[in-house]
Design a protein around this motif. Structure first.
Motif, short mmCIF file in Angstrom:
data_model
loop_
_atom_site.label_atom_id
_atom_site.label_comp_id
_atom_site.label_asym_id
_atom_site.label_seq_id
_atom_site.Cartn_x
_atom_site.Cartn_y
_atom_site.Cartn_z
N ALA A 24 0.83 -1.21 0.00
CA ALA A 24 0.00 0.00 0.00
C ALA A 24 0.86 1.25 0.00
O ALA A 24 0.58 2.22 -0.71
N LEU A 25 1.94 1.25 0.76
CA LEU A 25 2.85 2.40 0.80
C LEU A 25 3.53 2.60 -0.55
O LEU A 25 3.67 3.74 -1.02
N ARG A 26 3.94 1.52 -1.19
CA ARG A 26 4.57 1.63 -2.52
C ARG A 26 3.58 2.22 -3.53
O ARG A 26 3.95 3.07 -4.34
N ALA A 27 2.35 1.76 -3.49
CA ALA A 27 1.33 2.27 -4.42
C ALA A 27 1.09 3.76 -4.18
O ALA A 27 0.99 4.55 -5.13
N ARG A 28 1.01 4.17 -2.93
CA ARG A 28 0.83 5.60 -2.62
C ARG A 28 2.03 6.42 -3.08
O ARG A 28 1.89 7.50 -3.61
N ARG A 29 3.23 5.89 -2.87
CA ARG A 29 4.43 6.60 -3.29
C ARG A 29 4.44 6.80 -4.80
O ARG A 29 4.78 7.86 -5.31
N GLN A 30 4.04 5.76 -5.55
CA GLN A 30 3.98 5.87 -7.01
C GLN A 30 2.98 6.94 -7.43
O GLN A 30 3.25 7.72 -8.35
N ILE A 32 2.06 9.57 -5.70
CA ILE A 32 2.62 10.87 -5.34
C ILE A 32 3.70 11.27 -6.33
O ILE A 32 3.76 12.42 -6.76
N GLU A 33 4.56 10.33 -6.71
CA GLU A 33 5.61 10.64 -7.68
C GLU A 33 5.02 11.02 -9.03
O GLU A 33 5.49 11.95 -9.69
N LEU A 34 3.97 10.32 -9.46
CA LEU A 34 3.31 10.66 -10.72
C LEU A 34 2.68 12.04 -10.65
O LEU A 34 2.80 12.84 -11.58
N ALA A 35 2.03 12.34 -9.54
CA ALA A 35 1.43 13.66 -9.37
C ALA A 35 2.51 14.74 -9.39
O ALA A 35 2.35 15.80 -10.01
N GLY A 36 3.63 14.48 -8.74
CA GLY A 36 4.74 15.43 -8.74
C GLY A 36 5.30 15.65 -10.13
O GLY A 36 5.60 16.78 -10.53
N ALA A 37 5.45 14.58 -10.89
CA ALA A 37 5.95 14.71 -12.26
C ALA A 37 4.98 15.50 -13.13
O ALA A 37 5.39 16.34 -13.93
N THR A 38 3.69 15.25 -12.95
CA THR A 38 2.69 15.98 -13.72
C THR A 38 2.72 17.45 -13.36
O THR A 38 2.68 18.32 -14.24
#
Length: 101
Positions: A24-30, A32-38
């Motif tokens: 679950a933490l890995r999925a949330r991190r992904q 967040i990283e995608l949102a940051g890249a966007t």
């Protein structure tokens, strides 16, 4: 006996719970990283770095998106990736018949 069984069951389930939490933490991190890249890709600062600029009236906050409110002599400020400059409007697309400002 019941406590021992419950303790044994908890011990057996602990690795599954730990794995589920990590997943679950890995999925949330992904996400967040995608949102940051966007956000980074659409950041006004990133857009400026690609050669675009933001122009607004001197002292104004809103970017100009149309030359219609401008007239000869108006002062505008243009923001670049590094720095800015102030200029005076000589004419607008409205004055010359073209559609660009």
């Amino acid at each position: 006996v019941a406590i021992e069984r419950a303790s044994s069951r908890v011990a057996a389930l602990a690795p599954r719970l730990s794995g589920a939490v990590l997943d679950a933490l890995r999925a949330r991190r992904q996400k967040i990283e995608l949102a940051g890249a966007t956000l980074g890709a659409t950041s006004p600062f990133r857009v400026l770095a690609r050669g675009y600029s933001i122009t607004r009236r001197v002292g104004g906050k809103e970017p100009l998106t149309n030359s219609a409110p401008l007239a000869a002599g108006d002062r505008v400020e243009t923001l670049l990736a590094t720095g800015s400059f102030v200029s005076a409007v000589e004419s607008t697309g409205r004055d010359t018949g073209s559609s660009s400002s």
